[in-house]
Write a protein that holds these residues in place. Sequence first.
Motif, short mmCIF file in Angstrom:
data_model
loop_
_atom_site.label_atom_id
_atom_site.label_comp_id
_atom_site.label_asym_id
_atom_site.label_seq_id
_atom_site.Cartn_x
_atom_site.Cartn_y
_atom_site.Cartn_z
N LEU A 95 0.81 -1.21 0.00
CA LEU A 95 0.00 0.00 0.00
C LEU A 95 0.85 1.26 0.00
O LEU A 95 0.39 2.33 -0.42
N PHE A 96 2.08 1.15 0.52
CA PHE A 96 3.03 2.26 0.53
C PHE A 96 4.37 1.76 0.00
O PHE A 96 4.66 0.56 0.03
N ASP A 97 5.16 2.71 -0.49
CA ASP A 97 6.50 2.36 -0.99
C ASP A 97 7.52 2.27 0.14
O ASP A 97 8.49 1.52 0.04
N VAL A 98 7.29 3.06 1.19
CA VAL A 98 8.23 3.12 2.30
C VAL A 98 7.44 3.15 3.60
O VAL A 98 6.44 3.87 3.71
N VAL A 99 7.89 2.36 4.60
CA VAL A 99 7.29 2.37 5.94
C VAL A 99 8.41 2.47 6.96
O VAL A 99 9.34 1.66 6.96
N ALA A 100 8.33 3.48 7.82
CA ALA A 100 9.33 3.66 8.89
C ALA A 100 8.62 3.73 10.23
O ALA A 100 7.62 4.46 10.37
N THR A 101 9.10 2.98 11.21
CA THR A 101 8.46 2.91 12.53
C THR A 101 9.46 3.27 13.61
O THR A 101 10.62 2.85 13.57
N THR A 102 9.01 4.05 14.59
CA THR A 102 9.86 4.37 15.74
C THR A 102 9.02 4.49 17.00
O THR A 102 7.84 4.86 16.95
N ASN A 103 9.61 4.14 18.13
CA ASN A 103 8.96 4.25 19.43
C ASN A 103 9.39 5.57 20.07
O ASN A 103 10.54 5.75 20.44
N VAL A 104 8.45 6.51 20.19
CA VAL A 104 8.79 7.85 20.68
C VAL A 104 9.08 7.83 22.18
O VAL A 104 10.03 8.43 22.64
#
Length: 837
Positions: A95-104
């Motif tokens: 669904l997306f080209d790029v996915v970035a995840t972070t825990n704030v």
Amino acid sequence: MTQVIQGLHKESKNSIFQKVYYENTPIGIVTATTSTGRSANGKEDVLESRASITEDVIKAIIDDKVRVIGVYGPGGVGKSKLMEDVERRVKEEQLFDVVATTNVSRNPDLKTIQAEIAYALGLKLVNEETTRGRADILCKRLEEDCEKKILIILDNLWTKLELKEVGIPCAYDNKVRGCKLLLTSRYRHVLYIEMGSDQEFRLNELEHGEARILFERTVGDKVNDPEFKNLVDRVVENCGGLPLLILSMAKRLKRGDLAEWRNALTNIEGSRVKSIVELNYNDLEDERIRSLFLICALDSGRSSIRDTLVYCMGLGLFKAISKTIENARDRLIIDLRCLLNSSLLLGSYDLKKLRMHDLLVDVAISMHDKFIDTEWNALIGKKDFGFKEWSKYDLKKCTAMSFHYVGIAELPKQLDCPNMRILLLFENNPFLEMPDSFFESMEKLQVLDLTGLSFTSLPLSIEFLANLSSLCLDRCHLKDVTALRKLKGLQFLSFLKSTIARLPKEMGELIELRFLDLRDCTKLKVIEPGVLESLVNLEELYMQNSFDQWEAEDETPRSNASLAEFKNMNKLSTLYIAIPHPANLSRDLPFGKLYKYKILMGDVWDWSVEYEESRTLKLKLDSGNLLHEEWVQRCLQRTQDLHLAGLRDNHSIHDLCSEGFRELKHLHIRNSPSLQYVVHSTEDIQCTAFTRLESLFLENLNNLEKICGGHLALESFSKLKIVKLDNCSQIKHLFPSSMMRIFLQLEDIEISRCHLMKQIIADVEADEDGDEIDADPKVKSWNLRRLILQNLPEMTSFYKAMGHSVVLFNKQQVNFMFPKMVVFSSIEIILIGENFL
């Protein structure tokens, strides 16, 4: 560079490339082959209510009118797990080209957030230290990818996060542009007021039916046992529908007896979270692991294993059971996994990424239990809440204190904490001054971590810390560290990534020191003579990307350290060191006794590593005498990652180690004109060689004739997966036909600039020397996943067996002649060069 190539590819009307690949695709780049780590049971593992809200979130993030989506709910309800499910779906369905995840997290560390997003993008930030500079680089990268659909998941927001400071493209009012944001928080107002979300979803506690299903999955058939069956509903009900508590309770009761089940019911009144955490805490095997849980809570379990070890050792946590640091590290790993199994710590079993849920942190900090022979009284600094908000009574009782990047503007002249045992202070403020009298009331302090501060000289009151055992001055701007001489009992000392330029002679007075970390101290140019030889109790010394200005032992007068000083370190077990000029090498060095090492010898190496092995050796052999040194031979027997350059008068690699390469996994050889074979047996008896080798890299070997020659036993090269050859001008084929078994197990082959190479596998006629290896008739599978052939002008066929056919290894045949393009559906093949165009 990839972007430039892609641009040229689009402009070219007659491009020879069908696709441009990242060599190693960053984890955030979504491709058709992106691994999602989906469970074997797939959707059956997802509870109905969670599947429903996942669908709602998916619809929202693909809606062009929606830019920022939020999910909120109480702690422990499963928001982070929901984000994992959404990320998996996004990647599966592309669904997306790029996915970035972070825990704030509660106390956001901008550098950590930036690093996690950059890592997902494959963006390097290592050369930029300031958060502003990193934000500019990250923002530029995200804006350059404006044609791509980018999703950034910011998990666990407690308050407003300034997107511009992170590097996420946004307008002056924090309105995101160019990408989409998916946020989670406990508080809805953080999402729609402070972060300006367009749509929010509440994640509710589980209804009883789903809560019971989740409980049963962990407990198993025990729920049907008549002895426990009537207690299940009450236990589940008392978990309040919070998956975190349900799983935690289920793991604890899975092997519990009836008394433990009844005890869980009677002690669960009051605060559910605190009761369940305390029950799991009390079930831990011993006080050492309970103390470890409390230590992990000081920075939400995010400390590396190295930091946690330094803290625990400084507090004497493993004093009774581990005589060496390495033994203590092994025990720590076991104990951390015990916390994982008890649901008191979150993360993967390999311990690469750990964290503690905020609910558990709150409970741990509020506990008043026995903590390493004293009472646990912890204080955690928060933004806009710190020293001034705590009463004198709280400070005097305090045994542990932590400030994790909360933005301290000023430190008190004296921190009156006479019972303090551990103090962690992390900041990114070079202007934060530490008063000289700051430590005067902390005589009991055993562990001190001051990360990211600036010192012209250390505070005078540091001399009051007579009981200090562990000191971390990581990422600090340091000039004069002479005052450390006062800390006679210091055992663990770290200057990781600090700007220290000199270790003065006074450092030699720290004779109890067991651990010294100088990694990435790039400005360290002087270690005064005699400092190292005085550290007779040192067990671990890390000098990676740091000091390498070794002077000769007989040089007079000496102004810097000599390698001869290592002869006094009889306890040394771990060493990371670079020796650019082996001429300064002393004989009889104790390196052969090392348990872990990364040793770089010669001026052609850098610290980059492709494989994280515990024993790495890189040797540039300007003279053959080095290989005959006893310590080198002993290291070769146990080295896992070996790099060799400049071999002279050596015809076979296997002959270099008299006892054989018993543990070698990765072998890199380059710039060695005398080398003819990797292994060559001239005897009639079988030769057993490289039984654990996984990868082989050969570069600039002008006289290499064969990889293998002679008679090899079946177990030779039995684990080999990767072979790469570059500029080996004499070799004609990769393997003889008699060694087909080895070829069948390979997953990655790369051959370039080998101008006499004719075939990957030689036919019987070409195999004229009669090289032999015992064949295993059971081996029939073909594992090749990647094949790159570049600039091979003499290449005629892949494997010439019958006429010009290539035999595939399930008895199929494909007839073709190079230079035709080879296409296999399950592997990536790149053919580059005039004869392939």
